[in-house]
Design a protein around this motif. Structure first.
Motif, mmCIF file in Angstrom:
data_model
loop_
_atom_site.group_PDB
_atom_site.id
_atom_site.type_symbol
_atom_site.label_atom_id
_atom_site.label_comp_id
_atom_site.label_asym_id
_atom_site.label_seq_id
_atom_site.Cartn_x
_atom_site.Cartn_y
_atom_site.Cartn_z
ATOM 1 N N TYR A 239 0.801 -1.214 0.000
ATOM 2 C CA TYR A 239 0.000 0.000 0.000
ATOM 3 C C TYR A 239 0.844 1.280 0.000
ATOM 4 C CZ TYR A 239 -3.350 -3.500 1.551
ATOM 5 O OH TYR A 239 -4.127 -4.637 1.655
ATOM 6 N N LEU A 240 2.166 1.135 0.079
ATOM 7 C CA LEU A 240 3.037 2.305 0.135
ATOM 8 C C LEU A 240 3.822 2.449 -1.166
ATOM 9 C CD1 LEU A 240 4.461 1.931 3.760
ATOM 10 C CD2 LEU A 240 2.622 3.439 2.995
ATOM 11 N N ALA A 241 4.032 3.675 -1.606
ATOM 12 C CA ALA A 241 4.813 3.933 -2.815
ATOM 13 C C ALA A 241 6.286 3.634 -2.547
ATOM 14 C CB ALA A 241 4.637 5.378 -3.249
ATOM 15 N N ALA A 242 6.904 2.911 -3.470
ATOM 16 C CA ALA A 242 8.305 2.527 -3.284
ATOM 17 C C ALA A 242 9.208 3.751 -3.159
ATOM 18 C CB ALA A 242 8.764 1.656 -4.461
ATOM 19 N N ARG A 243 8.889 4.824 -3.885
ATOM 20 C CA ARG A 243 9.711 6.037 -3.850
ATOM 21 C C ARG A 243 9.701 6.659 -2.457
ATOM 22 N NH1 ARG A 243 8.711 11.607 -5.235
ATOM 23 N NH2 ARG A 243 10.572 12.617 -6.072
#
Length: 268
Positions: A239-243
């Motif tokens: 659910y979290l952006a890799a960036r």
């Protein structure tokens, strides 16, 4: 006791989120948080990280994400080098080990920040012109001598760093697979976890043979909470952006590395 539980949960969560960060944070967590020397912290960190990585690798294997042939090659190349690294760690002075570890953390942080700030969140991590190509028809990695040599070299470097610094080696595996292959990021993280589990286990044996005996109860507690944190981190990673994860992790690495350097210089 409570400190080791909290530190283990945090290290496991980072490992689950990044596939690369738990090992590099486990040792400084024990050195700074528990006041242990690096030689004592290394096997405890490796036991916890290898066990937690194994849990993540099994879950990823069931989802078909692990490139197990690549992972086995890196493991076979890496495990013998853990002995060399462990013997060096046993002979080097504590201050030098801490400075070396802090320097590695800063390099990793700089690389993560550079990658995260240069590309857009939706940009593909890997261009299609790498030596290790995935066949679009079968989904399998296409093998040749160049691919094999790159993966074996990655495994060897991972094994050396595992034995020397007590890290899982994901901070080596993940960027190297991104550089040499066009495997998806999810596949890279999953493969990294499998290699960490196997090479880390070899590193534990090497450090114990080098004369270090980890405290049983604290090792068990740290390992259990790390495994629990790993499970939570793997779930949250969807659910979290890799960036954003990269930028946050890089910031943590900078802070921890500076703290370790201060520890080495103030208490040599």
């Amino acid at each position: 006791m409570l400190t080791s539980l909290i530190l283990g949960a945090l290290v496991g969560a980072v490992l689950g989120l990044t596939g690369a960060g738990g090992g590099i944070l486990a040792v400084p967590a024990l050195v700074v948080g528990m006041g242990w020397p690096m030689q004592q912290a290394s096997p405890v960190a490796l036991i916890a990280v290898a066990g937690s990585a194994a849990i993540g690798a099994v879950e990823a294997f069931r989802r078909g994400l692990v490139r197990y042939r690549a992972a086995l090659l890196m493991t076979f190349a890496g495990v013998p080098l853990t002995t060399l690294g462990a013997n060096l760690a046993h002979k080097l002075p504590q201050q030098l080990l801490i400075e070396l570890f802090a320097g590695v953390m800063l390099l990793v942080a700089i690389r993560l920040l550079t990658q995260a700030l240069r590309r857009r969140p939706t940009e593909q991590a890997m261009p299609p012109s790498r030596i290790g190509q995935v066949d679009p028809r079968t989904g399998r990695l296409l093998w040749n001598w160049t691919t094999g040599a790159a993966l074996a070299g990655t495994g060897a470097l991972t094994g050396l760093m595992t034995g020397l610094l007590g890290v899982g080696g994901g901070f080596v595996i993940v960027p190297m697979l991104r550089k040499f292959t066009n495997v998806s990021m999810h596949g890279i993280v999953a493969t990294s976890l499998m290699v960490i589990a196997m090479v880390g286990s070899g590193g534990v044996v090497s450090t114990i043979r080098a004369g270090v005996s980890p405290p049983l109860m604290l090792t068990l507690l740290f390992s259990v909470t790390t495994a629990l944190g790993m499970i939570v981190g793997r779930g949250a990673s969807r659910y979290l952006a890799a960036r954003h994860v990269q930028i946050g992790f890089a910031g943590v690495l900078v802070c921890v590395s500076l703290g370790m350097m201060m520890k080495a210089w103030i208490n040599p």
